[in-house]
Write a protein that holds these residues in place. Sequence first.
Motif, mmCIF file in Angstrom:
data_model
loop_
_atom_site.group_PDB
_atom_site.id
_atom_site.type_symbol
_atom_site.label_atom_id
_atom_site.label_comp_id
_atom_site.label_asym_id
_atom_site.label_seq_id
_atom_site.Cartn_x
_atom_site.Cartn_y
_atom_site.Cartn_z
ATOM 1 N N LYS A 42 7.435 -11.988 -3.569
ATOM 2 C CA LYS A 42 6.066 -11.990 -3.063
ATOM 3 C C LYS A 42 5.486 -10.585 -3.174
ATOM 4 C CE LYS A 42 7.639 -11.229 1.690
ATOM 5 N NZ LYS A 42 7.614 -11.734 3.079
ATOM 6 N N ARG A 43 4.215 -10.443 -2.904
ATOM 7 C CA ARG A 43 3.556 -9.148 -3.019
ATOM 8 C C ARG A 43 4.107 -8.154 -1.994
ATOM 9 N NH1 ARG A 43 -2.708 -9.866 -4.950
ATOM 10 N NH2 ARG A 43 -2.353 -11.668 -6.317
ATOM 11 N N ASN A 44 3.973 -6.878 -2.330
ATOM 12 C CA ASN A 44 4.442 -5.818 -1.455
ATOM 13 C C ASN A 44 3.277 -5.265 -0.657
ATOM 14 O OD1 ASN A 44 5.055 -2.608 -1.187
ATOM 15 N ND2 ASN A 44 6.922 -3.818 -1.013
ATOM 16 N N ALA A 45 3.522 -5.003 0.626
ATOM 17 C CA ALA A 45 2.447 -4.578 1.522
ATOM 18 C C ALA A 45 1.806 -3.260 1.097
ATOM 19 C CB ALA A 45 2.978 -4.468 2.944
ATOM 20 N N SER A 46 2.563 -2.398 0.408
ATOM 21 C CA SER A 46 1.997 -1.109 -0.001
ATOM 22 C C SER A 46 1.106 -1.234 -1.234
ATOM 23 C CB SER A 46 3.109 -0.098 -0.271
ATOM 24 O OG SER A 46 3.863 -0.463 -1.406
ATOM 25 N N LEU A 47 1.228 -2.363 -1.956
ATOM 26 C CA LEU A 47 0.388 -2.625 -3.134
ATOM 27 C C LEU A 47 -0.150 -4.058 -3.039
ATOM 28 C CD1 LEU A 47 2.696 -1.108 -5.925
ATOM 29 C CD2 LEU A 47 0.617 -0.063 -4.979
ATOM 30 N N PRO A 48 -0.971 -4.329 -2.044
ATOM 31 C CA PRO A 48 -1.377 -5.717 -1.779
ATOM 32 C C PRO A 48 -2.171 -6.384 -2.892
ATOM 33 C CG PRO A 48 -2.721 -4.170 -0.512
ATOM 34 C CD PRO A 48 -1.601 -3.374 -1.115
ATOM 35 N N ASP A 49 -2.797 -5.599 -3.761
ATOM 36 C CA ASP A 49 -3.607 -6.174 -4.845
ATOM 37 C C ASP A 49 -2.817 -6.394 -6.132
ATOM 38 O OD1 ASP A 49 -5.879 -6.119 -3.197
ATOM 39 O OD2 ASP A 49 -6.332 -4.047 -3.766
ATOM 40 N N VAL A 50 -1.534 -6.031 -6.105
ATOM 41 C CA VAL A 50 -0.702 -6.172 -7.303
ATOM 42 C C VAL A 50 0.118 -7.459 -7.194
ATOM 43 C CG1 VAL A 50 1.125 -5.128 -8.695
ATOM 44 C CG2 VAL A 50 -0.575 -3.676 -7.568
ATOM 45 N N PRO A 51 -0.025 -8.380 -8.149
ATOM 46 C CA PRO A 51 0.685 -9.659 -8.050
ATOM 47 C C PRO A 51 2.186 -9.508 -8.264
ATOM 48 C CG PRO A 51 -0.427 -9.495 -10.159
ATOM 49 C CD PRO A 51 -0.878 -8.310 -9.356
ATOM 50 N N VAL A 57 -1.889 5.617 -13.926
ATOM 51 C CA VAL A 57 -1.197 4.420 -14.396
ATOM 52 C C VAL A 57 -1.730 3.236 -13.607
ATOM 53 C CG1 VAL A 57 0.891 5.703 -15.015
ATOM 54 C CG2 VAL A 57 0.740 4.602 -12.769
ATOM 55 N N ARG A 58 -1.555 2.048 -14.165
ATOM 56 C CA ARG A 58 -1.951 0.822 -13.472
ATOM 57 C C ARG A 58 -0.721 -0.043 -13.256
ATOM 58 N NH1 ARG A 58 -4.976 -2.578 -16.298
ATOM 59 N NH2 ARG A 58 -5.079 -1.465 -18.280
#
Length: 322
Positions: A226-235, A217-218
């Motif tokens: 704000k963004r979550n540290a565990s998924l830093p590339d997810v806006p 899944v994406r």
Amino acid sequence: MNRRDFNFLALATGSLAVLPAFAQDYPAKPIRMIIPSTPGGGTDFTGRQIATKLSEMNGWSVVPDNRPGAGTALGLAEAARARPDGYELVIAQSDNVSLIPLLMKVAYDPVKDLTPVALCAVTPLVILINENSPYKTLADLIKAAKAQPGKLTYGTSGTGGGVHIAMELLQLTAGARMQHVPYKGSTPALADLVGGHLNFAGSSISSAAGLIHSGKVRALAVTSAKRNASLPDVPAVAESGYKDFNAVSFYGVMGPAGIPAPIVARLNADINRILQRPDVKTAFQAQGFDAGGGTPEEFAALIRSEIQKSRDIIKTAGIKVE
């Protein structure tokens, strides 16, 4: 030690100095930490982290006790009935504090019958699509939903849960309508997303982490401000043009109403110290959690705010649990 930590410690120390005789020796016996869920998942993780670290730090006996049932409401009802002496605590979370009491009859009032002790963690939800989905961004998904009102389907772990409420808030904010498909838990919902039977799904980060990292899944967006540290590339949703959008789940320690204030202050100060530990922050981050903290009054204010927010969404969206 930073200023906030010093203030918490000073509050606890000052309070303990004036404790009546029955509380000066607290705890004089094991403390039960009620976990209103089955083993595994965010509620259980939070309860066991706090119980273990309190035991390690103070030499106390803090015993986790899983008490699932009634959609996590059973454990809170049990805590609300307990003696207010600080020996019965419970892990409260968004669903059993700010959602379930608004949607069904429960044996407690989350504001009147329980004492907020400490906010332990907050976590966003994540909006997910199948690896082969044509939607590349949240904006693509919203555009498609507006072009086909009520046609796009999304799965959640159940009607009236935190994920459902967050998805309803997204629709209200974006002015788009999608078709909700409720499941009995996040696992079957995510299985149908992977199988191509849903256009998208909402989930906790911890439930979806394995599928995200495997590429099945994406993640399109997280629902925090704000963004979550565990998924830093997810806006964050707010980055897609929906300023101030914020829909998070929280976990915290509560007890029955009437716990003596000095005991609440001591527990709050100790839990705040735990939440500042690097190993605890790392463990929480691995679950997609941001470590919480703050005073009991701030936790109480968050609870009242989330109850009102949920009440407004439930009314506007016409959500009912059959």
